[in-house]
Structure formats: C-alpha cells, structure tokens
Design an enzyme around this catalytic site. Structure first.
Site, PDB file in Angstrom:
ATOM      1  N   GLU A 123       0.821  -1.209   0.000  1.00 34.54           N
ATOM      2  CA  GLU A 123       0.000   0.000   0.000  1.00 34.54           C
ATOM      3  C   GLU A 123       0.859   1.264   0.000  1.00 34.54           C
ATOM      4  O   GLU A 123       0.537   2.243  -0.684  1.00 34.54           O
ATOM      5  CB  GLU A 123      -0.940   0.008   1.206  1.00 34.54           C
ATOM      6  CG  GLU A 123      -1.960  -1.121   1.233  1.00 34.54           C
ATOM      7  CD  GLU A 123      -3.013  -1.007   0.146  1.00 34.54           C
ATOM      8  OE1 GLU A 123      -3.030  -0.004  -0.587  1.00 34.54           O
ATOM      9  OE2 GLU A 123      -3.823  -1.942   0.020  1.00 34.54           O
ATOM     10  N   ASP A 263      -3.987 -10.218  -8.261  1.00 27.13           N
ATOM     11  CA  ASP A 263      -4.371  -9.431  -9.432  1.00 27.13           C
ATOM     12  C   ASP A 263      -3.252  -8.587 -10.040  1.00 27.13           C
ATOM     13  O   ASP A 263      -2.887  -8.736 -11.209  1.00 27.13           O
ATOM     14  CB  ASP A 263      -5.574  -8.541  -9.095  1.00 27.13           C
ATOM     15  CG  ASP A 263      -5.379  -7.724  -7.813  1.00 27.13           C
ATOM     16  OD1 ASP A 263      -4.404  -7.959  -7.084  1.00 27.13           O
ATOM     17  OD2 ASP A 263      -6.213  -6.836  -7.557  1.00 27.13           O
ATOM     18  N   GLU A 356     -17.939  -7.483  -3.184  1.00 22.84           N
ATOM     19  CA  GLU A 356     -16.594  -8.051  -3.152  1.00 22.84           C
ATOM     20  C   GLU A 356     -16.575  -9.465  -3.720  1.00 22.84           C
ATOM     21  O   GLU A 356     -15.583  -9.888  -4.300  1.00 22.84           O
ATOM     22  CB  GLU A 356     -16.038  -8.037  -1.735  1.00 22.84           C
ATOM     23  CG  GLU A 356     -15.721  -6.654  -1.206  1.00 22.84           C
ATOM     24  CD  GLU A 356     -14.513  -6.022  -1.883  1.00 22.84           C
ATOM     25  OE1 GLU A 356     -13.434  -5.999  -1.274  1.00 22.84           O
ATOM     26  OE2 GLU A 356     -14.661  -5.538  -3.032  1.00 22.84           O
ATOM     27  N   GLU A 377     -11.991  -0.776 -10.237  1.00 17.25           N
ATOM     28  CA  GLU A 377     -11.524  -1.695 -11.278  1.00 17.25           C
ATOM     29  C   GLU A 377     -12.480  -1.822 -12.461  1.00 17.25           C
ATOM     30  O   GLU A 377     -12.045  -1.834 -13.632  1.00 17.25           O
ATOM     31  CB  GLU A 377     -11.255  -3.078 -10.672  1.00 17.25           C
ATOM     32  CG  GLU A 377      -9.972  -3.162  -9.876  1.00 17.25           C
ATOM     33  CD  GLU A 377     -10.072  -2.557  -8.485  1.00 17.25           C
ATOM     34  OE1 GLU A 377      -9.024  -2.344  -7.835  1.00 17.25           O
ATOM     35  OE2 GLU A 377     -11.208  -2.280  -8.042  1.00 17.25           O
TER      36      GLU A 377
END
Length: 614
Positions: A123, A263, A356, A377
C-alpha cells in the site's frame, strides 16, 4: 466443508450464466450518451471529486483518510496525509494548477518519513511512493503544462527517502519481500514470513521509475528479483498461488486466480514492459497470461483453481477481477475483454455496485463479501474498452456508475463505502483510491467522449497507469528505449557463439511498445520470437544467442517446490482440462466429469449473440 462450486455441474453453470442472468440486466434510462451529455457527465464527475477532496481537506487533513458520514479524519496507513498524496496527479489531470501547486508545496515542507510506523509495503508503494513520483514528474516538466516554478525536486527527495526505508523488506532468501516494514527500524523480528503474490509482485513500476530518476539501480534490482523469485516458484502449469513464505518459497495458499492477493502481479508484468521496454517482463507475462486463459478462463468468467492440479476450487467473481478486461486491452486481446466486461457489468447493474464476491454457482452475493468499498476496477476497464472501441455502450455503463455513486454512496462530506450492496447500507469510510482512481477513470471516460483535453490524451508522453491509477510517463529518461534490456546482465554462454545483433533497434522497440499502449484489435499476444532480434546498444547483452530458449537467455528458471524435476516437455503436455465434481440434480449422487478447456468450443456463444446477455 465442501466448496459450493462442487455442487453444481459446470455445463449447467454455463447454461445458467447464458440464460438466467439477463433477467436482472437493466437497460439504460436513455438510448445513449450524447456528446452534450458526455460534457455534463464530465462536469458532474469533476464536482464529485471536489465534493470528496474538499471534504477531506476541511475535515480530515492532514490525517490519512476521511470519514465522510461523521466528517472526521482517521490515520489508516502511516499518518502522512495519504489522501492528499494520492490525489495529486488527479488535481493535475483536472488542470487545477493552484491546488496542485499548493499541495506540492505543503508536502515538500511538511512531510517526513522518519517515523516509528510499521506500514504495508504494497500500500505504501502504490499510494505514497507512486503518488509522489507521479506528481514530481508533472511538477518538474514544463511540457505537462503544470510545472511549478518554485519546485526543486522536493517530492523526488521524499520518494527516495521513503523507498530506502522500505528496502529492508527485501532482505529475504528468495528476494520476495516481507509484507510490512517499520519506517524507522526496518523489519521486526516477529514479522510474518507470509506475503501475498500481489504484495511481492506489484513494486516494479514505482521502484523502477525511482531508479531511472536517481540513477541508483538498487530499487529496480530488488523489485525485479522479487518478480523472479515469485515466478521461479510457479507451478508446473505456470500458475501462481495467493500467499507464499518469503523465506522458503513454499506456497501457503495455492488458490490461483486473477483477483484478491494476485491481481496486480499480472498487471505489473505487462506494464513494466510497456514502461521500461524490458522484454523479460513481456516473456513472463506471455507465459502467465497463457496459463490464466487456459486454466482460469471459463468464458466469460474467471474461476479459481488449484495451482498444481488445475482442479476447480471456487467459482467466484471477485470484484478485483474487474481490472482484467482493461489489462487485456493493453495486451491487444479485445474480444474476450468485451465479453468478460459485459458479464462483470451485469453484476453491477443487478445491485448498483459490485460486491466483493459474487458466487457463480448460486448466482448470489457471496456470504461475508457483500460490501463495495468504492473500488475503481470495473470503471477502469470501462474506460480502456471505450478508448479501444469507441463503443457508446461503455458511456452508458459509465453513466450508470455515476448514478449509482451519486444516489447510493454520496455522503455529507464525501463518498461512503457500501457495506451491503443489496440494501445500500453506508459505512463511514472513504479510501484514498476513490480520488486517485475511481473518479479519475470516470472523468477520463467522459472527457474522451467530449473531446479530450488533458495531459494523458494530449500531453507530450504516453502514460502507463500504476495499479493505483498514478500517471507514469514513458519519457526518454524512464523508458531508456535504446537501452531497453542492457541492465539485465545476460551474456551468452562461452560455448555458444553469439550472433551479431542489429544495434539500430530503438524505433522497433518503440513501435512494439506503442502498439500495446494504444490498444489494438489483435487477439494475440506477440510471441517472444517477435522480439528475439532486439538487442542492447550498450553491450551488457552481447547480441542474440542462438540455441538458447527465451527463458534461458534471461536466466528465468523453474524451481517449483515439489516439482523441480518436471521437464519442459512434461509441462507442455499437461492435459487441457479441469476435473470437477458433477452433482446429479435428481439423485444427489456425485460423479466425476471433465471440462474441456479448448476455447474454440465457445461455451458462452449465446453471450456473443446478445451483448446484454451473460
């Protein structure tokens, strides 16, 4: 406990996906978005950004993030004005010179990283390091139209300081970094040795850019070693799992997918090639992409399988999977991207947001995964597909998304997480990526339709977007087109006679990169042989070595923890099917059945005939 996926025959699943889901696909309120409406939507998205940004600045700054319901702030990552850093290049994209300059000046004077905080490597890299680098590249370059006269590389100095504080995380036997590191004291002796694949493999863009800007190769070297370490631990099917031990290289979670925990590993393989022209990343991406499309793609959806056997583990649409169609656009594989995007969009239309998790076996929201934390996304993929096709249905999709956010997520001081997509219950939290990505991609979508007027579309460079949506330009200094593979350090073995290469290859490399970055209608990924003649101009790679495979040329080896003795031929002859448990709907007995993964059989053929069907 047996997974729900094992209770439903896969061919029945495809029938359900082909014929049942259209009942909840809603039509747009209008026939299509007109150019005038695109202008209005672009202005509305700009207002959305400032509603949230001003709410943060008034009620939360300099804390990390905004609590938009209570109009308060909270420190969620490191306590260094996270949302402001994450918003910098969005301010520049919107042409807000005054706010951009003021924000850069404040950060340069007040931000420090010599603090006793243990932070997430992943992050901190994508949000903070990426935000600082992107803003530095904009603020220091007059050709962007946003150069700050008084700017003296303060953000670059901060970025370098931060990255050096993150370097201790890479001190592991595999080169795969720890997931967390203390900015003052390094890695704690009790730090977990387990990290995610995305956590270890989503560092190359930011660290690579920093190496190019500081002329210090250490940042690029450690992140490339991390990718090599992960790829060396892949299974014989060229699949990677979700979590790995950074000391032993053993996988602790072997579910292979394109969503949670994995991902952006795939994303950064292709984007590192696009930005740096480094064909080692392209080669790994080709291998990894081929495995995903062979073992995980059940047209138009993607499932999770065991990385070793390819057996189905979980038929689940995970919201993080929604970046994949956008990545396919960059790779030129448009047709499956269109089909998958339509499938994912149908879930948004059903609930107004993407949960989710959406279970493909039960066609319902997955228990415990009902939230929508303002993720970008699906919007990101919508932008890329519109850019590639100019099909107006993507503008219609964008309009629906704006309506959902305005109606369901808007709060007094910003935009709220949705804790339950079925009931649109709001939660008092707003992630910084809402300003860095979600509204950015919406704005870019409608600006493109209205007649683009921004530095991405009209600026001097091609831009690669980081996984946090930060703008990284392919400048000569960063891309090093004429030295695209010089730092790999690969030499021909002494017994192999090197063949002289063509040294005037910069144009060829640039053309190859341009064909990817602009998106093509090709449905094939270029083979590694297409690039075999590209050689370095500086001599670290001495031409092309005949007799070596592409993997040998770059020293990419396969060391799968329990499969190191598998030969290349054995890997190439792995059966092209998954074994799943098929449940007899009448008797309740289970039988074993095989699903052929030859994509030429097109299990989603009905989907192709009706763009609104799944």
């Amino acid at each position: 406990m047996e997974a729900p996926s094992a209770q439903l025959p896969f061919f029945f699943l495809f029938l359900l996906l082909s014929f049942s889901l259209p009942i909840f696909v809603q039509n747009s309120l209008a026939d299509g978005v007109t150019p005038q409406e695109a202008n209005q939507l672009r202005d509305e998205v700009r207002e959305m950004f400032y509603h949230a940004f001003n709410g943060y600045m008034r009620h939360a700054f300099p804390l990390d993030e905004l609590r938009p319901l209570s109009c308060e702030g909270e420190d969620s990552l490191g306590g260094y004005a996270l949302t402001l850093i994450d918003s910098l290049d969005t301010l520049a994209l919107l042409g807000d010179r005054e706010q951009f300059a003021a924000s850069v000046e404040w950060i340069g004077k007040n931000l420090r990283f010599d603090i006793n905080k243990t932070v997430s490597l992943f992050e901190t890299n994508i949000r903070v390091l990426g935000g600082l680098l992107s803003a530095h590249l904009i603020a220091s370059d007059h050709t962007t139209g946003m150069k700050i006269a008084s700017y003296e590389n303060q953000l670059l100095h901060l970025a370098e300081d931060l990255a050096r504080r993150l370097l201790p995380a890479f001190d592991t036997p595999t080169g795969i970094p720890f997931g967390s590191v203390n900015l003052l004291y390094g890695v704690d002796e009790h730090e977990s040795k387990i990290t995610s694949t995305a956590g270890g493999g989503t560092l190359t863009l930011e660290f690579g850019v920093l190496s190019r800007l500081t002329n210090d190769p250490i940042f690029e070297q450690v992140t490339k070693n991390a990718v090599r370490g992960l790829w060396a631990c892949r299974s014989k099917l060229n699949l990677v799992g979700a979590h790995i031990n950074v000391f032993t290289g053993e996988w602790t979670q072997k579910d292979a997918g394109i969503g949670t925990s994995i991902d952006s590993f795939y994303e950064y393989l292709l984007k590192a090639y696009l930005l740096f022209g480094d064909e080692e990343y392209l080669f790994i991406f080709q291998e990894a992409y081929g495995a995903v499309m062979h073992y995980l793609f059940n047209d138009p959806w993607y499932v999770e399988v065991n990385m070793d056997s390819g057996a189905l583990v979980w038929p689940l649409f995970n919201s993080l999977q929604a970046f994949w169609p956008g990545l396919q656009v960059l790779a030129g594989d448009i047709d499956p991207a269109i089909r998958t995007h339509t499938a994912f969009l149908s879930v948004w239309k059903r609930y107004g947001f993407t949960p989710e998790g959406f279970n493909l076996a039960t066609l319902s929201v997955q228990h415990g995964q009902k939230s929508y934390p303002l993720r970008p996304e699906l919007i990101e993929s919508t932008y890329w597909l519109y850019k590639a096709t100019r099909n107006p249905r993507y503008l219609d999709a964008g309009r629906d998304m704006v309506a959902s956010l305005q109606y369901g997520a808007r709060c007094p001081c910003g935009y709220c997480h949705i804790s339950d997509v079925e009931f649109h219950k709001q939660e008092d939290h707003m992630e910084s990526f809402f300003l860095a990505e979600t509204v950015k991609y919406l704005w870019l979508l409608f600006d493109l339709a209205a007649g683009p007027d921004n530095l991405v579309e009209n600026g001097p460079y091609k831009y690669v977007f980081s996984t946090e949506g930060h703008l990284l330009p392919a400048t000569p200094q960063i891309s090093l087109v004429r030295e695209h593979c010089s730092y790999l350090g690969a030499f021909c073995k002494s017994e192999v006679e090197p063949k002289s290469g063509n040294l005037n290859n910069a144009t060829d490399v640039e053309e190859a990169k341009r064909s990817f970055s602009e998106g093509t209608t090709s449905t094939e990924i270029p083979s590694s042989s297409d690039f075999s003649e590209l050689t370095s101009t500086t001599g670290l790679i001495r031409g092309f070595c005949p007799g070596l495979t592409h993997g040998q040329k770059f020293g990419i080896t396969y060391i799968g923890s329990k499969m190191a003795d598998e030969s290349v031929n054995e890997r190439e002859t792995v059966e092209k099917h998954l074994t799943v448990v098929e449940t007899d709907q009448n008797s309740g007995h289970s039988t074993s059945d095989e699903i052929n993964h030859d994509n030429s059989q097109e299990p989603g053929e009905d989907f192709l005939n009706d763009p609104h069907a799944i």
